[in-house]
Write a protein that holds these residues in place. Structure first.
Motif, PDB file in Angstrom:
ATOM      1  N   PRO A  51       0.833  -1.214   0.000  1.00 25.78           N
ATOM      2  CA  PRO A  51       0.000   0.000   0.000  1.00 25.78           C
ATOM      3  C   PRO A  51       0.863   1.258   0.000  1.00 25.78           C
ATOM      4  CG  PRO A  51       0.198  -0.842   2.219  1.00 25.78           C
ATOM      5  CD  PRO A  51       0.885  -1.855   1.322  1.00 25.78           C
ATOM      6  N   GLU A  52       0.233   2.384  -0.314  1.00 29.36           N
ATOM      7  CA  GLU A  52       0.948   3.665  -0.232  1.00 29.36           C
ATOM      8  C   GLU A  52       1.118   4.110   1.213  1.00 29.36           C
ATOM      9  OE1 GLU A  52      -0.529   6.676  -3.159  1.00 29.36           O
ATOM     10  OE2 GLU A  52      -1.854   5.026  -3.714  1.00 29.36           O
ATOM     11  N   ILE A  53       0.104   3.804   2.036  1.00 31.19           N
ATOM     12  CA  ILE A  53       0.100   4.222   3.443  1.00 31.19           C
ATOM     13  C   ILE A  53      -0.304   3.044   4.315  1.00 31.19           C
ATOM     14  CG2 ILE A  53      -0.981   5.744   5.157  1.00 31.19           C
ATOM     15  CD1 ILE A  53      -1.464   7.781   2.951  1.00 31.19           C
ATOM     16  N   VAL A  54       0.280   2.941   5.494  1.00 29.99           N
ATOM     17  CA  VAL A  54      -0.201   1.989   6.494  1.00 29.99           C
ATOM     18  C   VAL A  54      -0.483   2.759   7.783  1.00 29.99           C
ATOM     19  CG1 VAL A  54       2.148   1.345   7.190  1.00 29.99           C
ATOM     20  CG2 VAL A  54       0.241  -0.149   7.753  1.00 29.99           C
ATOM     21  N   LEU A  55      -1.684   2.582   8.309  1.00 27.73           N
ATOM     22  CA  LEU A  55      -2.114   3.221   9.559  1.00 27.73           C
ATOM     23  C   LEU A  55      -2.150   2.137  10.616  1.00 27.73           C
ATOM     24  CD1 LEU A  55      -3.364   5.626  11.175  1.00 27.73           C
ATOM     25  CD2 LEU A  55      -5.591   4.884  10.306  1.00 27.73           C
ATOM     26  N   MET A  56      -1.298   2.215  11.613  1.00 28.58           N
ATOM     27  CA  MET A  56      -1.169   1.106  12.566  1.00 28.58           C
ATOM     28  C   MET A  56      -1.215   1.560  14.012  1.00 28.58           C
ATOM     29  SD  MET A  56       2.890   0.213  12.098  1.00 28.58           S
ATOM     30  CE  MET A  56       3.156   0.911  10.478  1.00 28.58           C
ATOM     31  N   ASP A  57      -1.822   0.705  14.827  1.00 25.00           N
ATOM     32  CA  ASP A  57      -1.876   0.928  16.264  1.00 25.00           C
ATOM     33  C   ASP A  57      -0.470   0.738  16.840  1.00 25.00           C
ATOM     34  OD1 ASP A  57      -2.787   1.293  18.839  1.00 25.00           O
ATOM     35  OD2 ASP A  57      -3.734  -0.663  19.000  1.00 25.00           O
ATOM     36  N   LEU A  58      -0.182   1.438  17.924  1.00 19.43           N
ATOM     37  CA  LEU A  58       1.106   1.244  18.586  1.00 19.43           C
ATOM     38  C   LEU A  58       1.146  -0.098  19.295  1.00 19.43           C
ATOM     39  CD1 LEU A  58       3.856   2.112  19.722  1.00 19.43           C
ATOM     40  CD2 LEU A  58       2.633   3.308  21.544  1.00 19.43           C
ATOM     41  N   GLU A  59       0.103  -0.392  20.084  1.00 19.41           N
ATOM     42  CA  GLU A  59       0.089  -1.601  20.906  1.00 19.41           C
ATOM     43  C   GLU A  59      -0.751  -2.689  20.235  1.00 19.41           C
ATOM     44  OE1 GLU A  59       0.488  -0.136  25.397  1.00 19.41           O
ATOM     45  OE2 GLU A  59      -1.293   0.667  24.405  1.00 19.41           O
ATOM     46  N   MET A  60      -0.061  -3.674  19.654  1.00 14.96           N
ATOM     47  CA  MET A  60      -0.731  -4.796  19.002  1.00 14.96           C
ATOM     48  C   MET A  60      -0.059  -6.096  19.427  1.00 14.96           C
ATOM     49  SD  MET A  60      -1.266  -3.527  15.049  1.00 14.96           S
ATOM     50  CE  MET A  60       0.486  -3.139  14.795  1.00 14.96           C
ATOM     51  N   PRO A  61      -0.788  -7.204  19.411  1.00 12.88           N
ATOM     52  CA  PRO A  61      -0.170  -8.503  19.682  1.00 12.88           C
ATOM     53  C   PRO A  61       0.847  -8.839  18.601  1.00 12.88           C
ATOM     54  CG  PRO A  61      -2.583  -8.641  19.753  1.00 12.88           C
ATOM     55  CD  PRO A  61      -2.237  -7.308  19.169  1.00 12.88           C
ATOM     56  N   GLY A  62       1.783  -9.705  18.924  1.00 14.26           N
ATOM     57  CA  GLY A  62       2.762 -10.160  17.929  1.00 14.26           C
ATOM     58  C   GLY A  62       3.911  -9.196  17.748  1.00 14.26           C
ATOM     59  N   MET A  63       3.620  -8.016  17.209  1.00  8.41           N
ATOM     60  CA  MET A  63       4.607  -6.955  17.027  1.00  8.41           C
ATOM     61  C   MET A  63       3.931  -5.622  17.289  1.00  8.41           C
ATOM     62  SD  MET A  63       6.372  -8.171  13.413  1.00  8.41           S
ATOM     63  CE  MET A  63       7.665  -6.909  13.411  1.00  8.41           C
ATOM     64  N   THR A  64       4.618  -4.716  17.957  1.00  9.28           N
ATOM     65  CA  THR A  64       4.061  -3.375  18.147  1.00  9.28           C
ATOM     66  C   THR A  64       4.158  -2.588  16.853  1.00  9.28           C
ATOM     67  OG1 THR A  64       6.162  -2.334  18.760  1.00  9.28           O
ATOM     68  CG2 THR A  64       4.894  -3.407  20.530  1.00  9.28           C
ATOM     69  N   GLY A  65       3.461  -1.462  16.802  1.00  9.14           N
ATOM     70  CA  GLY A  65       3.543  -0.604  15.626  1.00  9.14           C
ATOM     71  C   GLY A  65       4.964  -0.141  15.359  1.00  9.14           C
ATOM     72  N   LEU A  66       5.701   0.176  16.418  1.00 12.89           N
ATOM     73  CA  LEU A  66       7.086   0.614  16.238  1.00 12.89           C
ATOM     74  C   LEU A  66       7.950  -0.514  15.696  1.00 12.89           C
ATOM     75  CD1 LEU A  66       7.665   2.758  19.469  1.00 12.89           C
ATOM     76  CD2 LEU A  66       7.355   3.588  17.128  1.00 12.89           C
TER      77      LEU A  66
END
Length: 211
Positions: A51-66
């Motif tokens: 995608p051109e852009i990804v909008l992601m939460d900071l705190e997610m299971p598996g891997m954080t947004g960072l």
């Protein structure tokens, strides 16, 4: 698909928020390629769909947004990254900036800021929620011991939009060296620390008083 339509993937581990974001972004005319509920799933979909852009939460299971952002950098992906979070801590913002995120948006203000953020980011700029500094004291420009010149004010507005010195130079048909000189003068007049992005941060949180 017309070139003007922006493609995006969104990720959040809260289904209701995820659906709300998807509906909102589609109403803005963006093409939501996919959604994800954890960091690993998100990374897989970004690699697959580009995608051109990804909008992601900071705190997610598996891997954080960072962590997802860091992995995207390692893989050399050109997708622009926007972090969505409840956190106002400046050290998290700084980490996001170091990882070349184009946006940092607080969840409580997301629907009010996403329209401007995506518009700015699509043009190559950056958007960092000014709500992060809502308790900071703002310094009215009229109280400066030495007022900003019209050129400095114009450049400050472009900095607030996230444009780099080169992009500002191209837009105003002046040299990059001239832009950097104006930036240096503004930093001195505002009495800012001469740190990386200090002027961008000031311009972002004082956007309303520079027009």
């Amino acid at each position: 698909m017309p070139e003007s339509i922006t493609t995006i993937i969104i990720a959040d581990d809260h289904p209701i928020l995820l659906k709300g974001l998807k509906d909102f972004l589609q109403d803005l005319g963006l093409h939501v390629l996919a959604t994800a509920s954890d960091g690993k799933e998100l990374l897989e979909k970004v690699l697959e769909l580009k995608p051109e852009i990804v909008l992601m939460d900071l705190e997610m299971p598996g891997m954080t947004g960072l962590e997802v952002g860091e992995k995207m950098n390692e893989l050399g992906l050109s997708t622009k990254k926007i972090l969505l979070t409840l956190h106002k801590e400046l050290f998290i913002l700084q980490k996001a900036k170091e990882l070349q995120f184009s946006g940092y948006i607080l969840k409580e203000f997301a629907l009010g800021e996403l329209t401007d953020a995506i518009s700015i980011i699509k043009k190559g700029g950056k958007f960092f929620s000014e709500k992060i500094w809502e308790n900071d004291r703002k310094q009215p420009l009229k109280e400066l011991s030495e007022p900003l010149t019209p050129s400095e004010t114009k450049i400050l507005r472009l900095i607030a939009d996230g444009l780099s010195s080169k992009e500002i130079a191209d837009k105003l048909f002046i040299s990059e060296r001239t832009v950097d000189k104006h930036r240096s003068n503004v930093i001195s007049k505002l009495n800012l620390e001469k740190k990386h992005n200090s002027l961008l941060l000031w311009a972002q949180r004082n956007r309303d008083i520079i027009g």
